[in-house]
Design an enzyme around this catalytic site. Structure first.
Site, PDB file in Angstrom:
ATOM      1  N   LYS A  46       0.866  -1.188   0.000  1.00  0.00           N
ATOM      2  CA  LYS A  46       0.000   0.000   0.000  1.00  0.00           C
ATOM      3  C   LYS A  46       0.896   1.229   0.000  1.00  0.00           C
ATOM      4  O   LYS A  46       1.763   1.362   0.864  1.00  0.00           O
ATOM      5  CB  LYS A  46      -0.898   0.021   1.241  1.00  0.00           C
ATOM      6  CG  LYS A  46      -2.132  -0.839   1.105  1.00  0.00           C
ATOM      7  CD  LYS A  46      -3.098  -0.575   2.244  1.00  0.00           C
ATOM      8  CE  LYS A  46      -4.350  -1.416   2.090  1.00  0.00           C
ATOM      9  NZ  LYS A  46      -5.258  -1.280   3.250  1.00  0.00           N
TER      10      LYS A  46
ATOM     11  N   LYS B 282       0.865 -10.894   8.040  1.00  0.00           N
ATOM     12  CA  LYS B 282       0.548  -9.906   7.002  1.00  0.00           C
ATOM     13  C   LYS B 282       0.762 -10.525   5.619  1.00  0.00           C
ATOM     14  O   LYS B 282      -0.054 -10.356   4.710  1.00  0.00           O
ATOM     15  CB  LYS B 282       1.411  -8.658   7.178  1.00  0.00           C
ATOM     16  CG  LYS B 282       1.143  -7.635   6.095  1.00  0.00           C
ATOM     17  CD  LYS B 282       0.693  -6.316   6.582  1.00  0.00           C
ATOM     18  CE  LYS B 282       0.132  -5.484   5.447  1.00  0.00           C
ATOM     19  NZ  LYS B 282       0.229  -4.062   5.646  1.00  0.00           N
TER      20      LYS B 282
ATOM     21  N   GLU C  95      -7.164  -5.838  -1.569  1.00  0.00           N
ATOM     22  CA  GLU C  95      -8.219  -5.579  -0.587  1.00  0.00           C
ATOM     23  C   GLU C  95      -9.620  -5.594  -1.194  1.00  0.00           C
ATOM     24  O   GLU C  95     -10.402  -4.655  -1.032  1.00  0.00           O
ATOM     25  CB  GLU C  95      -7.974  -4.229   0.121  1.00  0.00           C
ATOM     26  CG  GLU C  95      -8.724  -4.121   1.434  1.00  0.00           C
ATOM     27  CD  GLU C  95      -8.332  -2.879   2.237  1.00  0.00           C
ATOM     28  OE1 GLU C  95      -7.348  -2.959   2.962  1.00  0.00           O
ATOM     29  OE2 GLU C  95      -9.024  -1.855   2.117  1.00  0.00           O
TER      30      GLU C  95
ATOM     31  N   ARG D 222      -8.547  -8.774   2.961  1.00  0.00           N
ATOM     32  CA  ARG D 222      -7.472  -7.941   3.518  1.00  0.00           C
ATOM     33  C   ARG D 222      -8.005  -6.903   4.511  1.00  0.00           C
ATOM     34  O   ARG D 222      -7.254  -6.386   5.336  1.00  0.00           O
ATOM     35  CB  ARG D 222      -6.691  -7.270   2.373  1.00  0.00           C
ATOM     36  CG  ARG D 222      -5.504  -6.467   2.866  1.00  0.00           C
ATOM     37  CD  ARG D 222      -4.606  -6.013   1.731  1.00  0.00           C
ATOM     38  NE  ARG D 222      -3.562  -5.135   2.242  1.00  0.00           N
ATOM     39  CZ  ARG D 222      -2.469  -4.812   1.579  1.00  0.00           C
ATOM     40  NH1 ARG D 222      -2.267  -5.280   0.366  1.00  0.00           N
ATOM     41  NH2 ARG D 222      -1.574  -4.007   2.105  1.00  0.00           N
TER      42      ARG D 222
ATOM     43  N   ASN E 243      -7.620  -4.039   8.932  1.00  0.00           N
ATOM     44  CA  ASN E 243      -8.094  -2.722   9.384  1.00  0.00           C
ATOM     45  C   ASN E 243      -8.847  -2.798  10.705  1.00  0.00           C
ATOM     46  O   ASN E 243      -9.508  -1.841  11.098  1.00  0.00           O
ATOM     47  CB  ASN E 243      -8.992  -2.087   8.314  1.00  0.00           C
ATOM     48  CG  ASN E 243      -8.194  -1.711   7.092  1.00  0.00           C
ATOM     49  OD1 ASN E 243      -7.081  -1.218   7.204  1.00  0.00           O
ATOM     50  ND2 ASN E 243      -8.743  -1.973   5.924  1.00  0.00           N
TER      51      ASN E 243
ATOM     52  N   HIS F 133      -9.139   0.170  12.936  1.00  0.00           N
ATOM     53  CA  HIS F 133      -8.786   1.354  12.155  1.00  0.00           C
ATOM     54  C   HIS F 133     -10.008   2.192  11.774  1.00  0.00           C
ATOM     55  O   HIS F 133      -9.882   3.383  11.514  1.00  0.00           O
ATOM     56  CB  HIS F 133      -8.033   0.956  10.880  1.00  0.00           C
ATOM     57  CG  HIS F 133      -6.630   0.488  11.139  1.00  0.00           C
ATOM     58  ND1 HIS F 133      -6.346  -0.576  11.974  1.00  0.00           N
ATOM     59  CD2 HIS F 133      -5.424   0.940  10.697  1.00  0.00           C
ATOM     60  CE1 HIS F 133      -5.027  -0.759  12.015  1.00  0.00           C
ATOM     61  NE2 HIS F 133      -4.451   0.147  11.254  1.00  0.00           N
TER      62      HIS F 133
ATOM     63  N   HIS G  91      -9.249   5.832  12.564  1.00  0.00           N
ATOM     64  CA  HIS G  91      -9.086   6.910  11.577  1.00  0.00           C
ATOM     65  C   HIS G  91      -9.991   8.094  11.921  1.00  0.00           C
ATOM     66  O   HIS G  91      -9.593   9.248  11.761  1.00  0.00           O
ATOM     67  CB  HIS G  91      -9.417   6.407  10.166  1.00  0.00           C
ATOM     68  CG  HIS G  91      -8.320   5.566   9.578  1.00  0.00           C
ATOM     69  ND1 HIS G  91      -8.567   4.583   8.645  1.00  0.00           N
ATOM     70  CD2 HIS G  91      -6.987   5.548   9.787  1.00  0.00           C
ATOM     71  CE1 HIS G  91      -7.417   4.006   8.309  1.00  0.00           C
ATOM     72  NE2 HIS G  91      -6.451   4.570   8.993  1.00  0.00           N
TER      73      HIS G  91
ATOM     74  N   HIS H 157      -0.920   7.462  15.081  1.00  0.00           N
ATOM     75  CA  HIS H 157      -1.777   6.459  14.448  1.00  0.00           C
ATOM     76  C   HIS H 157      -2.042   5.237  15.349  1.00  0.00           C
ATOM     77  O   HIS H 157      -3.194   4.863  15.584  1.00  0.00           O
ATOM     78  CB  HIS H 157      -1.152   6.051  13.117  1.00  0.00           C
ATOM     79  CG  HIS H 157      -1.902   4.981  12.392  1.00  0.00           C
ATOM     80  ND1 HIS H 157      -3.158   5.196  11.871  1.00  0.00           N
ATOM     81  CD2 HIS H 157      -1.588   3.690  12.129  1.00  0.00           C
ATOM     82  CE1 HIS H 157      -3.574   4.071  11.309  1.00  0.00           C
ATOM     83  NE2 HIS H 157      -2.641   3.147  11.457  1.00  0.00           N
TER      84      HIS H 157
HETATM   85  N1  GLY Z   1      -2.286  -1.581   6.927  1.00  0.00           N
HETATM   86  C1  GLY Z   1      -3.314  -2.362   6.393  1.00  0.00           C
HETATM   87  C2  GLY Z   1      -2.970  -3.025   5.109  1.00  0.00           C
HETATM   88  O1  GLY Z   1      -1.837  -2.988   4.681  1.00  0.00           O
HETATM   89  O2  GLY Z   1      -3.837  -3.570   4.467  1.00  0.00           O
END
Ligand code: GLY
Length: 360
Positions: free
Chosen positions: A143, A227, A237, A241, A245, A248, A252, A265
């Site tokens: 990402k 991961k 995603e 995926r 989050n 998050h 966010h 964060h």
């Molecule tokens: N940080 C979340 C992702 O890489 O999907």
């Protein structure tokens, strides 16, 4: 040194982890690519601390080498800063065989990845993450993004690095609050995927906080493997995926509504995880013990667990701006048990209001 593979077909790459990895980035890269030029992008403090360690490895390969310094911090993650880097790359006559090295934390990784994805329609890049958060999360999985005044990571691309090289020694110079913020993402992996990791974090918190090397290696390697497995299943995603989050969605919103200044964060994600777990219990997905256990571990790691004083209506509006929100439906990653997760597509505003009034 430990090695992990992230298997994405022709976009596959290796993650190398360990002590004194900085001196070996050049040699490791030489096994993947023979670049025409290497451009290291970093911020001045890191360059001063570790420039002497990382540069000789590139020089030893005989590659042309340049360094671009960008100011530290989230304010550098902009199109304007990307443009400054494009200008420098053009001045340096970089071509498609030039390689960018993103040497820093999440900001440098996201920004340099974005520049690499877009300069001349894509040039190779390497992630050399120096913070816990970037070593366990943002450097892996491709990402890349810059921020827009209206939101974080709004302009970006999925673009995989050619190598990730994480030197655990750089964590020794990391400010303590940054280290704790990274732990929030490690706790996340325990909750979403690996009850054994969660138990390990509960049982070894003090050793981890003392930066004992064996513990650091264990939690970083386990996090990167999780991961890698998630990204291998759903690189772009489309659905699965999203489990990464967890915490998050609300995190966010908290960051945005407090002007990105009150919480870093990982701290906002810590609060978000506690509330996502409370919501899970509220909706009957898990027993009360689950949010309690998550809250205890988050606290033990020195991270915040309470929502700041924010208008619930503003929080709800902010949730609608989340990148996961599609067709005006609030998505939430809920927990069914430690290591077991469910993605719910349609959380009602009423449930969110009830959650925001809750204490356990
Ligand atoms: N940080 C979340 C992702 O890489 O999907």
């Amino acid at each position: 040194m430990q090695r992990l593979n992230i298997d994405l077909g022709e976009r596959s790459y290796e993650i190398i982890l360990g002590s004194d990895v900085l001196t070996k980035v050049g040699e490791s890269l030489s096994k993947v690519l023979q670049p025409s030029r290497v451009v290291l992008v970093t911020h001045p403090v890191l360059f001063q601390l570790y420039g002497d360690k990382i540069l000789p490895g590139f020089k030893d390969q005989g590659w042309a080498l340049d360094v671009i310094e960008v100011p530290e911090g989230e304010t550098s993650k902009t199109l304007k800063q990307a443009e400054i880097i494009y200008d420098r790359l053009l001045d340096l006559k970089c071509d498609r065989k030039s390689v960018l090295i993103a040497f820093g934390g999440g900001v440098i990784g996201d920004l340099v990845g974005f520049v690499a994805a877009t300069f001349q329609r894509g040039i190779p890049f390497v992630q050399v993450p120096t913070t816990l958060l970037s070593q366990v999360d943002s450097s892996v999985g491709g990402k890349t993004a810059v921020n827009h005044p209206k939101g974080k990571n709004i302009i970006g691309a999925f673009y995989q690095p050619r190598l990730v090289a994480a030197d655990l020694d750089t964590l020794q110079s990391l400010p303590k609050e940054e280290f704790r913020a990274g732990l929030a993402e490690v706790i996340k992996y325990g909750v979403i995927y690996d009850a054994t990791l969660f138990d390990y974090l509960e049982q070894n918190t003090e050793k981890i906080m003392r930066l004992e090397k064996e513990c650091l290696m264990h939690i970083i390697k386990t996090s990167c493997s999780i991961k890698a497995e998630v990204v291998e299943k759903d690189e772009r995603e489309s659905h699965y995926r999203m489990i990464l989050n967890f915490g998050h969605t609300l995190g966010h919103a908290i960051e945005a509504l407090t002007g990105y200044s009150k919480f870093i964060h990982g701290e906002a994600v810590a609060i978000g995880m506690v509330y996502a777990a409370k919501l899970s219990h509220q909706l009957g997905k898990c027993p009360q013990e689950i949010p309690e256990r998550i809250m205890e571990l988050v606290k033990k790691c020195g991270l915040p667990v309470d929502l700041p004083d924010l208008d619930p209506q503003l929080i709800i509006e902010s949730l609608y701006h989340d990148k996961k929100t599609i067709n005006n439906k609030i998505k939430f990653i809920l927990v069914k048990g430690i290591g077991k997760i469910e993605i719910i597509n349609d959380i009602s505003e009423g449930d969110i209001r009830k959650l925001l009034q809750k204490t356990i």
